[in-house]
Design a protein around this motif. Sequence first.
Motif, PDB file in Angstrom:
ATOM      1  N   VAL A  88      63.974  -8.364  17.782  1.00 24.39           N
ATOM      2  CA  VAL A  88      62.666  -8.290  18.430  1.00 24.39           C
ATOM      3  C   VAL A  88      61.604  -9.001  17.604  1.00 24.39           C
ATOM      4  O   VAL A  88      60.624  -9.512  18.140  1.00 24.39           O
ATOM      5  CB  VAL A  88      62.283  -6.810  18.679  1.00 24.39           C
ATOM      6  CG1 VAL A  88      62.137  -6.055  17.373  1.00 24.39           C
ATOM      7  CG2 VAL A  88      61.013  -6.714  19.503  1.00 24.39           C
ATOM      8  N   ALA A  89      61.801  -9.059  16.273  1.00 20.65           N
ATOM      9  CA  ALA A  89      60.825  -9.668  15.379  1.00 20.65           C
ATOM     10  C   ALA A  89      61.528 -10.123  14.111  1.00 20.65           C
ATOM     11  O   ALA A  89      62.707  -9.845  13.903  1.00 20.65           O
ATOM     12  CB  ALA A  89      59.729  -8.659  15.037  1.00 20.65           C
ATOM     13  N   GLY A  90      60.774 -10.796  13.260  1.00 18.73           N
ATOM     14  CA  GLY A  90      61.333 -11.239  11.988  1.00 18.73           C
ATOM     15  C   GLY A  90      61.274 -10.180  10.915  1.00 18.73           C
ATOM     16  O   GLY A  90      62.013 -10.250   9.931  1.00 18.73           O
ATOM     17  N   THR A  91      60.385  -9.190  11.098  1.00 19.81           N
ATOM     18  CA  THR A  91      60.242  -8.114  10.115  1.00 19.81           C
ATOM     19  C   THR A  91      60.114  -6.780  10.833  1.00 19.81           C
ATOM     20  O   THR A  91      59.688  -6.702  11.987  1.00 19.81           O
ATOM     21  CB  THR A  91      58.995  -8.306   9.235  1.00 19.81           C
ATOM     22  OG1 THR A  91      57.820  -8.153  10.037  1.00 19.81           O
ATOM     23  CG2 THR A  91      58.986  -9.677   8.578  1.00 19.81           C
ATOM     24  N   ALA A  92      60.444  -5.719  10.102  1.00 26.98           N
ATOM     25  CA  ALA A  92      60.290  -4.376  10.658  1.00 26.98           C
ATOM     26  C   ALA A  92      58.823  -4.054  10.899  1.00 26.98           C
ATOM     27  O   ALA A  92      58.483  -3.359  11.871  1.00 26.98           O
ATOM     28  CB  ALA A  92      60.912  -3.357   9.703  1.00 26.98           C
ATOM     29  N   ALA A  93      57.943  -4.556  10.037  1.00 23.74           N
ATOM     30  CA  ALA A  93      56.513  -4.291  10.213  1.00 23.74           C
ATOM     31  C   ALA A  93      56.011  -4.869  11.530  1.00 23.74           C
ATOM     32  O   ALA A  93      55.244  -4.216  12.262  1.00 23.74           O
ATOM     33  CB  ALA A  93      55.732  -4.872   9.037  1.00 23.74           C
ATOM     34  N   GLY A 140      67.499 -23.935   8.563  1.00 22.77           N
ATOM     35  CA  GLY A 140      67.138 -23.336   7.291  1.00 22.77           C
ATOM     36  C   GLY A 140      65.664 -22.995   7.177  1.00 22.77           C
ATOM     37  O   GLY A 140      65.238 -22.414   6.172  1.00 22.77           O
ATOM     38  N   ASP A 141      64.871 -23.319   8.170  1.00 24.06           N
ATOM     39  CA  ASP A 141      63.438 -23.006   8.167  1.00 24.06           C
ATOM     40  C   ASP A 141      63.264 -21.504   8.382  1.00 24.06           C
ATOM     41  O   ASP A 141      63.629 -20.982   9.440  1.00 24.06           O
ATOM     42  CB  ASP A 141      62.743 -23.784   9.274  1.00 24.06           C
ATOM     43  CG  ASP A 141      61.233 -23.556   9.306  1.00 24.06           C
ATOM     44  OD1 ASP A 141      60.747 -22.690   8.556  1.00 24.06           O
ATOM     45  OD2 ASP A 141      60.548 -24.230  10.096  1.00 24.06           O
ATOM     46  N   PRO A 142      62.700 -20.778   7.414  1.00 23.87           N
ATOM     47  CA  PRO A 142      62.550 -19.323   7.580  1.00 23.87           C
ATOM     48  C   PRO A 142      61.769 -18.932   8.825  1.00 23.87           C
ATOM     49  O   PRO A 142      61.998 -17.852   9.384  1.00 23.87           O
ATOM     50  CB  PRO A 142      61.809 -18.908   6.302  1.00 23.87           C
ATOM     51  CG  PRO A 142      62.113 -19.973   5.311  1.00 23.87           C
ATOM     52  CD  PRO A 142      62.224 -21.236   6.107  1.00 23.87           C
ATOM     53  N   ILE A 182      63.797 -17.831  11.935  1.00 22.46           N
ATOM     54  CA  ILE A 182      64.528 -16.554  11.906  1.00 22.46           C
ATOM     55  C   ILE A 182      65.970 -16.794  12.368  1.00 22.46           C
ATOM     56  O   ILE A 182      66.511 -16.096  13.230  1.00 22.46           O
ATOM     57  CB  ILE A 182      63.840 -15.469  12.770  1.00 22.46           C
ATOM     58  CG1 ILE A 182      62.318 -15.523  12.605  1.00 22.46           C
ATOM     59  CG2 ILE A 182      64.355 -14.075  12.374  1.00 22.46           C
ATOM     60  CD1 ILE A 182      61.573 -14.561  13.517  1.00 22.46           C
ATOM     61  N   GLY A 183      66.587 -17.814  11.773  1.00 18.94           N
ATOM     62  CA  GLY A 183      67.966 -18.149  12.112  1.00 18.94           C
ATOM     63  C   GLY A 183      68.946 -17.523  11.130  1.00 18.94           C
ATOM     64  O   GLY A 183      68.594 -16.675  10.312  1.00 18.94           O
ATOM     65  N   GLY A 184      70.197 -17.956  11.218  1.00 18.48           N
ATOM     66  CA  GLY A 184      71.243 -17.442  10.339  1.00 18.48           C
ATOM     67  C   GLY A 184      71.958 -16.259  10.942  1.00 18.48           C
ATOM     68  O   GLY A 184      71.447 -15.564  11.827  1.00 18.48           O
ATOM     69  N   LEU A 185      73.177 -16.010  10.456  1.00 23.37           N
ATOM     70  CA  LEU A 185      73.998 -14.950  11.023  1.00 23.37           C
ATOM     71  C   LEU A 185      73.486 -13.555  10.690  1.00 23.37           C
ATOM     72  O   LEU A 185      73.723 -12.612  11.445  1.00 23.37           O
ATOM     73  CB  LEU A 185      75.446 -15.092  10.549  1.00 23.37           C
ATOM     74  CG  LEU A 185      76.245 -16.232  11.170  1.00 23.37           C
ATOM     75  CD1 LEU A 185      77.712 -16.112  10.761  1.00 23.37           C
ATOM     76  CD2 LEU A 185      76.142 -16.222  12.691  1.00 23.37           C
ATOM     77  N   ALA A 211      69.088  -6.114   3.274  1.00 23.83           N
ATOM     78  CA  ALA A 211      70.274  -6.929   3.022  1.00 23.83           C
ATOM     79  C   ALA A 211      69.893  -8.291   2.458  1.00 23.83           C
ATOM     80  O   ALA A 211      70.529  -8.797   1.524  1.00 23.83           O
ATOM     81  CB  ALA A 211      71.077  -7.088   4.312  1.00 23.83           C
ATOM     82  N   ARG A 212      68.867  -8.887   3.027  1.00 25.41           N
ATOM     83  CA  ARG A 212      68.418 -10.190   2.529  1.00 25.41           C
ATOM     84  C   ARG A 212      67.938 -10.091   1.076  1.00 25.41           C
ATOM     85  O   ARG A 212      68.261 -10.930   0.235  1.00 25.41           O
ATOM     86  CB  ARG A 212      67.294 -10.728   3.430  1.00 25.41           C
ATOM     87  CG  ARG A 212      66.832 -12.130   3.067  1.00 25.41           C
ATOM     88  CD  ARG A 212      65.979 -12.726   4.162  1.00 25.41           C
ATOM     89  NE  ARG A 212      64.835 -11.890   4.490  1.00 25.41           N
ATOM     90  CZ  ARG A 212      64.007 -12.126   5.494  1.00 25.41           C
ATOM     91  NH1 ARG A 212      64.211 -13.163   6.289  1.00 25.41           N
ATOM     92  NH2 ARG A 212      62.977 -11.332   5.713  1.00 25.41           N
ATOM     93  N   ARG A 213      67.202  -9.025   0.774  1.00 23.95           N
ATOM     94  CA  ARG A 213      66.747  -8.830  -0.604  1.00 23.95           C
ATOM     95  C   ARG A 213      67.923  -8.556  -1.533  1.00 23.95           C
ATOM     96  O   ARG A 213      68.000  -9.086  -2.643  1.00 23.95           O
ATOM     97  CB  ARG A 213      65.753  -7.663  -0.666  1.00 23.95           C
ATOM     98  CG  ARG A 213      65.253  -7.390  -2.063  1.00 23.95           C
ATOM     99  CD  ARG A 213      64.437  -6.112  -2.138  1.00 23.95           C
ATOM    100  NE  ARG A 213      64.380  -5.629  -3.520  1.00 23.95           N
ATOM    101  CZ  ARG A 213      64.057  -4.394  -3.860  1.00 23.95           C
ATOM    102  NH1 ARG A 213      63.774  -3.496  -2.924  1.00 23.95           N
ATOM    103  NH2 ARG A 213      64.037  -4.046  -5.126  1.00 23.95           N
TER     104      ARG A 213
END
Length: 355
Positions: free
Chosen positions: A102-107, A172-174, A177-180, A343-345
């Motif tokens: 739904v978004a790139g961050t939980a916030a 690869g552009d953050p 919001i790509g990637g598995l 997980a990313r962190r």
Amino acid sequence: MTGTPLRVGLVGYGLAGSVFHAPLIAATEGLALDTVVTSNPERQQQARAEFPDVRLAATPDELFARAAELDLIVVASPNKTHVPLATNALKAGLPVVVDKPVAGTAAEARELAALAEERELLLSVFQNRRWDNDFLTLRKLLNEGELGDVWRFESRFERWRPKPKGGWRESGDPAEIGGLLYDLGSHVVDQALVLFGPAASVYAETDIRRPGAETDDDTFIAITHANGVRSHLYVSATTAQLGPRFRVLGSSAGYVKYGLDPQEAALRDGLRPGPGWGTEDESLWGRVGSGESPVTGGGRPEPTLPGDYPAYYAAVAKALLEGAQNPVTAREAAAALDVLEAARRSAREKVTVTL
């Protein structure tokens, strides 16, 4: 359900819009696909061929300009557009379904949830794999106590795609919001939280394996749930030999299931929900047992329940028309994003993250 169906505006007609959302919306009693938004002439032609009565719009602004003519907006466009489009829809007074994540961050997810609650509007997230055949079967087994106390849950969403396809999902552009981790990871994390509750800690490994790849294509996530269950989740585009979709180990028995739910393949092939939808051949059933590998005949075959993606939009229609429960809330999606961010962190800093 009776009366005039709710008019749905669908933003995006790529993979998500054309394969998943449009067919499922059209198959749902109480909903009608009114408008498709895409600026791509080929996709416009495809939408009109598949749904002759559908209206077309080139931009979301065209859609919002006639918001009064619609009852629901579905956001199936690239990930980076989810938050701004959902925000605009809610501010226009329209309920919204947003594809995952739904978004790139939980916030951001929680901000959207707060806006929807303030406006008293439905905001639902399309987590269709809660209605996969194997997931429904596993929930049944757990509800019936067939496995005893579950100690470990292994879930794999693996593919063999040795060459990158390109496009925003592999950028690869953050900002994209790509990637598995955020793509398939959104599914496996959501399923784990639904089954076993909140995460207490997260450990992850993410790698970029393929030549020319720009973002993670081989990722492992370990969740320790608050109740002590450990989930090991694998998402990969680089798996030359695919493992079981589920391997669930409990104090009484285990459940092992190979193969993906057939609904996505059926939708891609142009099939539509109807009699026999979501069923699979008996040869693909998983096995329940203890003390021996299912590969050598251990355990008993467990009939796989039919997959039921149509149930998601049926629940959305019921929520809008009858005030029933939202099938997937944005706050549930935010909890999954907490895990994805952890997980990313974890992968970046090589630490276990406590939530």
